[in-house]
Design a protein around this motif. Structure first.
Motif, PDB file in Angstrom:
ATOM      1  N   SER A 105       0.101   4.046  -2.582  1.00  0.00           N
ATOM      2  CA  SER A 105      -0.051   5.433  -2.152  1.00  0.00           C
ATOM      3  C   SER A 105       0.832   6.365  -2.971  1.00  0.00           C
ATOM      4  O   SER A 105       0.403   7.446  -3.388  1.00  0.00           O
ATOM      5  CB  SER A 105       0.303   5.550  -0.665  1.00  0.00           C
TER       6      SER A 105
ATOM      7  N   ILE B 281      -5.613   5.804   1.267  1.00  0.00           N
ATOM      8  CA  ILE B 281      -6.290   4.962   0.280  1.00  0.00           C
ATOM      9  C   ILE B 281      -7.715   4.699   0.745  1.00  0.00           C
ATOM     10  O   ILE B 281      -7.939   4.209   1.853  1.00  0.00           O
ATOM     11  CB  ILE B 281      -5.544   3.630   0.091  1.00  0.00           C
TER      12      ILE B 281
ATOM     13  N   LEU C 179      -0.741   6.830  -6.412  1.00  0.00           N
ATOM     14  CA  LEU C 179      -1.923   7.683  -6.388  1.00  0.00           C
ATOM     15  C   LEU C 179      -1.559   9.142  -6.146  1.00  0.00           C
ATOM     16  O   LEU C 179      -2.210  10.054  -6.664  1.00  0.00           O
ATOM     17  CB  LEU C 179      -2.893   7.197  -5.310  1.00  0.00           C
TER      18      LEU C 179
ATOM     19  N   ARG D 107     -11.523   1.421  -2.632  1.00  0.00           N
ATOM     20  CA  ARG D 107     -10.540   0.880  -3.569  1.00  0.00           C
ATOM     21  C   ARG D 107     -10.006  -0.482  -3.122  1.00  0.00           C
ATOM     22  O   ARG D 107      -9.167  -1.058  -3.809  1.00  0.00           O
ATOM     23  CB  ARG D 107      -9.365   1.856  -3.721  1.00  0.00           C
TER      24      ARG D 107
ATOM     25  N   PHE E  94       0.816  -1.209   0.000  1.00  0.00           N
ATOM     26  CA  PHE E  94       0.000   0.000   0.000  1.00  0.00           C
ATOM     27  C   PHE E  94       0.853   1.263   0.000  1.00  0.00           C
ATOM     28  O   PHE E  94       0.389   2.319  -0.427  1.00  0.00           O
ATOM     29  CB  PHE E  94      -0.957  -0.005   1.192  1.00  0.00           C
TER      30      PHE E  94
END
Length: 593
Positions: A414, A445, A417, A449, A410
């Motif tokens: 991250s 997040i 994104l 998603r 993640f």
């Protein structure tokens, strides 16, 4: 890879080019390859010593205008040979095994004790004394004395290869040898599966790399800088319709302070993975020694510059390969260990892909797309890409995981994104957790998603709803676009939506919505077709008095109405179909009041 002294190149205006076989004078090169292969086969059949084979190759060198090519081909074929490296030999008279190292040690010790053998008689006395001590004959001593030298080894086995395969292997080795002395290496391929395989090997080989995205404009500028305003490669002019491509930059061995040979060998091992892709491109700076000192040359090559299969490694014959000890193969031989991977990494991915394709609504699904670049030039390759309207949505599926693994995953998500406008979903198998779950919101997040799943089945509802929202967004935007009009000219009574989509270069959903808006007065939409109201009225008149569904279908077919539209148009004209059985001939046609 070949020894550096066997590298065949030409240079021109700051550029360097390897002299590949088969591009020019192919028939002559094939004939040479065939001759050299035959020499190896004959030597193996006769169990000849290596020095005899070398004499044959030297004879070919003297009769061919390029000794580097002859020696390069023979060097590669040596790697497909098994030589007798056993240093123990048996004395035929006494049946005793003798070791050349032991023989030399006894001879030197006896010679040192007696003094130099300056006469033949003294030499024979020393031989006889040593032979007596070792209980073997003097003849065996002379035959075994240097039998473990390289030139005296015997060819036990040769794994043959075809002439074209040998030339392709030679070309690949030539490319590897050239890149061995590069100061930098840049390459690009297409397809996430290719990237994943290559980057996995980049890391395995310990190479220092960086990833960046390059546009066509950047490519053209680079090409002009090197080629004086004209691109040598077709791929640089038009990257197959791609607006940009991913480029991997690797520091070359000459740019390092130490371990250059080891690092250069690692780069050479990477080359076969790059050129095995259907599309590839390589750019490098090569350092060469010249009369005026060291000089850097530019080198560029792509898959469009070479013929298909001109750069490849030969496969080993299974029968021979089973008999050859891998330790006996020349240590300079590069074993890439490539294998053909299955299309899906797991049954979870396969089940998801099959399920999605049935409900895709014309969204294109692609397995392992091109990588996304995370911060600091690191790649992230999602499992799936869904594409439509030029929009891209990605999905990453996580199997076994720990809290630390998900945190790392993640963290990458991250960064993607935050640094780019990327639509990305992550599916996590709750049943395969190896530790307590954590909260992804700390990485910014959204929970929307994250898709949790069980029993190896990834639910597609959340993803499907998001894709449908994109469909609606695109349709609504185009419905209010006054510049987009789809007006039929009335020359056709039956028009397919696919035909409209192709003609106006718009997605089917948008073509359907806009065409319905602009032609609702004159046309009816039936499934994936538009039927003019004039044609519908003609059909309606002919349906008067029809009692069965099969009769109505005949009438519609006679009026060029596609079969898929029969039931829909009949309903639009005010009729119901009453099914008496599974047989359509029994179905009745009833006019609604």
């Amino acid at each position: 890879m070949l020894p550096s002294q066997l590298l065949r190149i030409r240079t021109r205006k700051g550029e360097i080019f390897p002299l590949f076989c088969g591009e020019e004078d192919k028939s002559r090169h094939l004939e040479l390859a065939k001759i050299i292969i035959n020499e190896f086969q004959e030597s193996a059949a006769n169990k000849e010593k290596k020095k005899i084979l070398n004499e044959r190759i030297s004879f070919l060198e003297s009769h061919f205008d390029d000794y580097r090519l002859v020696r390069g081909l023979s060097t590669l074929l040596e790697r497909r040979c098994q030589f007798n490296t056993t240093i123990s030999q048996r004395d035929e008279n006494c049946g005793i095994s003798v070791n050349p190292i032991d023989i030399r040690r006894f001879l030197w010790e006896e010679s040192a004790r007696r003094g130099f053998a300056l006469t033949e008689s003294l030499r024979d006395e020393i031989l006889c004394d040593v032979a007596s001590k070792m209980n073997i004959s003097s003849t065996s001593i002379m035959q075994s004395l240097w039998s473990d030298l390289d030139e005296n080894m015997v060819i036990e086995l040769f794994s043959p290869v075809g002439s074209e395969e040998l030339l392709a292997w030679y070309n690949l080795s030539l490319l590897q040898t050239l890149l061995f002395t590069c100061t930098r290496l840049e390459f690009s391929v297409r397809g996430g599966a290719n990237w994943k395989n290559i980057l996995r090997n980049v890391k395995r080989l310990g190479l220092m790399y960086n990833l960046r995205e390059q546009t066509n404009a950047d490519e053209s500028a680079d090409a002009r800088n090197v080629h004086g305003g004209k691109s040598r490669h077709a791929d640089l002019k038009n990257n197959g319709g791609h607006d940009s491509k991913l480029v991997c930059s690797i520091d070359g061995p000459v740019s390092l302070f130490k371990l250059t040979d080891r690092y250069g060998t690692s780069i050479a091992k990477l080359v076969p993975f790059i050129v095995s892709s259907s599309w590839w491109y390589i750019s490098a700076s090569i350092i060469r020694k010249t009369m005026s000192g060291k000089k850097i040359y530019e080198f560029r090559i792509s898959s469009s510059d070479v013929q298909k299969n001109i750069l490849s490694e030969p496969l080993r014959n299974d029968k021979n390969n089973n008999s050859i000890n891998s330790n006996s193969i020349n240590s300079n031989s590069i074993n890439t260990g490539r294998s053909t991977p299955s299309y899906f990494d797991s049954s979870i991915e396969e089940k998801f892909a099959i399920k999605f394709e049935h409900l895709a609504n014309r969204w294109k699904i692609k397995r392992e797309p091109d990588p996304l670049i995370v911060g600091k030039g690191v790649a992230f390759i999602p499992d799936f890409l869904f594409e439509k309207y030029g929009r891209k949505v990605y999905l990453e599926i996580v199997g076994f995981w720990t809290k630390e693994y998900l945190e790392k995953k993640f963290q990458k998500v991250s960064e993607i994104l935050l640094n780019s406008n990327v639509d990305l979903f992550v599916a996590v198998d709750e049943e395969l957790s190896c530790s307590k779950p954590f909260n992804p919101s700390i990485y910014g997040i959204s929970k929307n998603r994250i898709i949790f799943f069980r029993k190896s089945l990834v639910p597609i509802k959340k993803l499907q709803e998001y894709l449908k929202s994109i469909d609606k967004e695109q349709i609504d935007a185009n419905m209010f676009d006054s510049d987009l009009k789809i007006r039929f000219d009335g020359t056709k009574d039956v028009i397919s939506i696919e035909e409209i989509s192709d003609s106006y270069k718009v997605p089917i959903e948008i073509a359907t919505a806009v065409a319905s808006r602009d032609n609702e007065v004159d046309y009816l939409r039936i499934d994936s077709w538009f039927v003019s109201k004039a044609k519908a009225n003609t059909v309606a008149e002919r349906l008067t008095g029809a009692m069965k569904f099969s009769e109505a279908c005949v009438i519609l077919s006679e009026n060029s109405i596609p079969e898929i539209c029969h039931a829909g148009l009949i309903s639009k004209l005010g009729y119901d179909v009453i099914w008496q059985s599974m047989d359509s001939d029994d179905a009745l046609l009833v006019k609604r009041n």
